[in-house]
Structures are given as structure tokens and as C-alpha cells.
Design a protein around this motif. Structure first.
Motif, PDB file in Angstrom:
ATOM      1  N   MET A  58       0.840  -1.195   0.000  1.00 31.07           N
ATOM      2  CA  MET A  58       0.000   0.000   0.000  1.00 31.07           C
ATOM      3  C   MET A  58       0.881   1.253   0.000  1.00 31.07           C
ATOM      4  N   LYS A  59       0.698   2.105  -1.003  1.00 28.71           N
ATOM      5  CA  LYS A  59       1.486   3.333  -1.095  1.00 28.71           C
ATOM      6  C   LYS A  59       0.928   4.402  -0.167  1.00 28.71           C
ATOM      7  N   THR A  60       1.824   5.229   0.378  1.00 29.06           N
ATOM      8  CA  THR A  60       1.402   6.368   1.190  1.00 29.06           C
ATOM      9  C   THR A  60       0.961   7.500   0.268  1.00 29.06           C
ATOM     10  N   LEU A  61       0.374   8.532   0.858  1.00 31.96           N
ATOM     11  CA  LEU A  61      -0.047   9.698   0.073  1.00 31.96           C
ATOM     12  C   LEU A  61       1.162  10.343  -0.600  1.00 31.96           C
ATOM     13  N   ASN A  62       2.274  10.471   0.128  1.00 36.27           N
ATOM     14  CA  ASN A  62       3.480  11.068  -0.459  1.00 36.27           C
ATOM     15  C   ASN A  62       3.997  10.245  -1.632  1.00 36.27           C
ATOM     16  N   GLN A  63       3.950   8.938  -1.513  1.00 30.02           N
ATOM     17  CA  GLN A  63       4.426   8.079  -2.601  1.00 30.02           C
ATOM     18  C   GLN A  63       3.536   8.212  -3.822  1.00 30.02           C
ATOM     19  N   ASN A  64       2.223   8.251  -3.612  1.00 32.19           N
ATOM     20  CA  ASN A  64       1.298   8.446  -4.744  1.00 32.19           C
ATOM     21  C   ASN A  64       1.556   9.789  -5.416  1.00 32.19           C
TER      22      ASN A  64
END
Length: 394
Positions: A1-7
Motif C-alpha cells: 500500500m502506497k502512502t499519500l506522499n508516494q502516490n
């Protein structure tokens, strides 16, 4: 699951591969990078040979802060006397051989390559450039023109005309250097190709051929320069002095900088016919120059360069495993040849999970890059090599 920053990273910041790790950095200090996951990661890459003295090295940080408090950008390159850029150029001249005394500061290694190519053409009045197969000198159009990998550059043609290639370490190819040649450009140690070192006085033989026909030898020290081989520049180890040397990466101690250096006579031709033969707004930026000056002073006044060979021997003594096909390189430029690029990409991920940062090489994807900061300790080398061996066993 990607974090908001990664997205957001994948959406808003341009990418260069399909396999970026998107590791979220919290801070970095010494030979470690710390993630927002609360974990520490031992750095065996040094920002791809850029963080010569590790992360947040006190003398570099202090030099940057001091210069920021005095002034930042004040004028386009080459107009005003600014203390830190001048001191950096002066110190470089004091520690390079005769014939290398005048430095042009740029924003990056690839920009310095561009300047060096222009300088060679301007000085000789010739237009042929000879480079090496599997060479990598950067990714701007001129630098890409002398890249020795067609797959990497075919989508961007047309590139510079009159660029020809020779095989690195092949003496028979030296006859291709003629009186039509403006310059031969070589990496002192081929980087992207897998840390290929010159053999049997190869660089000296190229220099002799250049002198014979009136061509200039440009040596690219962007990766091996600033102590990585145990010498300030690798060409000093190989006992050859180029007509032009190009530097970058580790020069700034983590800050973005490049430079090309030559004799006063050769460099002087950039002033006229036309004037502004090479120009840059931010090259020689005082804050960046302060970081580079501090880095150079630390290298010259500490034992880090003297310790390189001993640390390299330790790496090679520890990294013994049936899956390691070969170990190449010089000093703390180490390429470990493994099974395949796919294997190396998986290997990098597994090492990261265990707290070790390693990377691959551009044109030798089957090789694992080990280019730690020169500040790496013997204990840290043992810790990192243990992780590498664990992953190989798994």
C-alpha cells in the motif's frame, strides 16, 4: 500500500524508470539515511558517488550556512570576484599537475562535459570527437552524443555529427585518432560499463597519440574524482595528465556542481571569437562552491584518501561467494557481477529490507554498485558485507 506522499511522488514528480523504490527519506547523517518508517539504512551508494564524506558532514554544513548568511547568487558567472569559488579554483590548481591551472565551474558534470567538448573544438579548430564504446558522460545532447550505448540514445537522434568510437583498452584503435580529431574523451575508469579500469598504461598511450596528432585528451573524472580511488583524481594514479579534466559528483560533497579544468592558454580561448564561449548563470554559485571547497579541504587534510585502499581490500576479502562472478573497479568504486539485471533489482530490494542501500550500474545491470562514502568505517563495511552475503544465501 502506497502512502499519500508516494502516490504524489509518482503523479507530480517526473520519473526516469518503472522501478523507483519511492523510499521516503526523513533525514541523513554520517553514513546512514533514515526513513520515515523509523529505520536506519547503511549507505553503500553515497548518492551515486556524490556524497564523498557521507551525509551532513559538519565542515560542509557549516561552510554552506556561513556562505548563505553572507550572500547567495549575486551575478552571472565570471564577472565578480567571490571568495569561495576563487578559493576552490585556487586550491584545485595547487593540487593538480602543471597544465591544469584554470577551472570553469558549472552546475553539473554533464554541463562540464558540454563545456569541455566546446573548448576542444574551439581551441583546435577541428570538429571530430572520439569517445569510447560503453562510455557514459551524462545525458544532455552533447554528452549523449559521446555516449557509447546506442540503445540508450537511439530515441533522441539526430545528435552531434562527427563523433566516432574506439574500444576502451584497445591499443589497435588508437590509429583512429588523426589530425582531424579535436579531442578524445574517456572516463579514467569506465563507470556505467561496470567500473572498467585502464590496463597496460592505456591512458598514457592515448595521451601520446593525441600529442602526436595535435588532438586534446579529455578525461572524465566525474565518478572516480575526489578521492574515490585513493588519489584526488584517478589520472594521478595512472600517471597521466590530460589536456582537459572534467569533474562533478563527489566534488560538491552532496551539493550540485561540476567543472572542467585546463591550462590558462587553452581555457583563454573561450573569451573571444565569440565572447561568452561558454556561459552559465548559476555556475560557480558561492554556496555550492563553499561546500566543494570544504569537501576538498577535508580530503586534503584528513586520512580518508589514504584509507581507501585498505577499505577496498577489506570489501574484496569479505565478498566471497559462489554467486559472485567477478569483482571489478578501483578503490571504493566496486562492481560486483551477479547473475542478471533482474536478479540485481531483486537483490537491491532485499538488501534495503535488511537496512542496506546498494544500487545497479547503467550499462552493466548485472553488476551491483558499491560506492560508499569515503568516511565508511571498517565496522560498517563488515555489517554491510554480512547483509550482502545473507541475501546471496537466501
Amino acid at each position: 500500500m502506497k502512502t499519500l506522499n508516494q502516490n504524489n511522488f509518482f503523479k507530480f514528480q517526473a520519473q526516469t524508470t518503472d522501478f523507483a523504490s519511492a523510499f521516503e527519506v526523513s533525514h541523513a547523517k554520517g553514513n546512514y539515511i533514515y526513513g520515515k518508517d523509523g529505520k536506519s539504512y547503511l549507505d553503500f551508494v553515497a548518492g551515486v558517488s556524490a556524497n564523498t564524506l557521507g551525509h551532513s558532514y559538519p565542515a560542509i554544513v557549516e561552510a554552506v550556512k556561513e556562505q548563505v548568511n553572507r550572500y547567495m547568487h549575486v551575478m552571472v558567472y565570471g564577472e565578480y570576484v567571490q571568495e569561495e569559488p576563487l578559493a576552490l579554483c585556487h586550491l584545485l590548481a595547487e593540487h593538480t599537475p602543471e597544465g591544469l591551472e584554470t577551472t570553469y565551474l558549472t552546475n553539473s558534470g554533464t554541463e562540464a562535459i558540454e563545456g569541455a567538448l566546446k573548448l576542444a573544438k574551439r581551441y583546435t579548430g577541428r570538429d571530430e570527437i572520439i569517445a569510447a564504446e560503453k562510455a557514459y558522460h551524462g545525458n544532455t545532447h552533447g554528452s549523449m552524443s559521446i555516449m557509447g550505448n546506442e540503445e540508450q540514445k537511439q530515441a533522441y537522434r539526430p545528435l552531434l555529427p562527427n563523433v566516432n568510437f574506439i574500444k576502451f583498452n584497445n591499443e589497435l584503435d588508437l590509429k583512429k585518432i588523426t589530425k582531424r580529431t579535436a579531442a578524445v574523451i574517456l572516463e579514467s575508469i569506465q563507470g556505467a560499463a561496470g567500473f572498467i579500469v585502464p590496463e597496460k598504461d592505456y591512458l598514457k598511450k592515448v595521451k601520446d597519440r593525441c600529442d602526436e596528432v595535435g588532438a586534446l585528451l579529455i578525461l572524465d573524472e566525474i565518478q572516480p574524482g575526489f578521492g574515490r580511488t585513493g588519489h584526488l583524481f584517478a589520472f594521478q594514479k595512472y600517471k597521466v595528465t590530460p589536456h582537459i579534466v572534467v569533474m562533478g559528483k563527489g566534488m560538491g560533497g552532496g551539493m550540485p556542481i561540476g567543472a572542467f579544468m585546463s591550462s590558462y592558454e587553452i581555457m583563454d580561448c573561450l573569451k573571444r571569437k565569440p565572447m561568452l564561449g561558454h556561459i552559465t548563470t548559476f555556475g560557480g554559485h558561492p554556496v555550492i562552491a563553499a561546500a566543494a571547497h570544504a569537501t576538498l579541504k577535508e580530503l586534503l587534510h584528513t586520512s580518508y584518501m589514504n584509507e581507501v585502499e585498505e577499505k577496498a581490500i577489506l570489501f574484496k576479502s569479505l565478498l566471497k561467494h559462489p554467486k559472485i562472478k567477478s569483482i571489478r573497479g578501483e578503490g571504493l568504486m566496486i562492481a560486483i557481477e551477479l547473475e542478471s539485471k533482474e536478479y540485481v533489482l531483486e537483490f537491491i530490494q532485499k538488501c534495503m529490507e535488511k537496512g542496506l542501500i546498494v544500487f545497479l550500474l547503467l550499462f552493466a545491470g548485472e553488476c551491483l554498485r558499491i560506492t560508499p562514502p569515503l568516511t565508511i568505517t571498517k565496522k560498517e563495511i563488515e555489517i554491510g558485507c554480512k547483509i550482502i552475503l545473507e541475501v546471496l544465501n537466501e
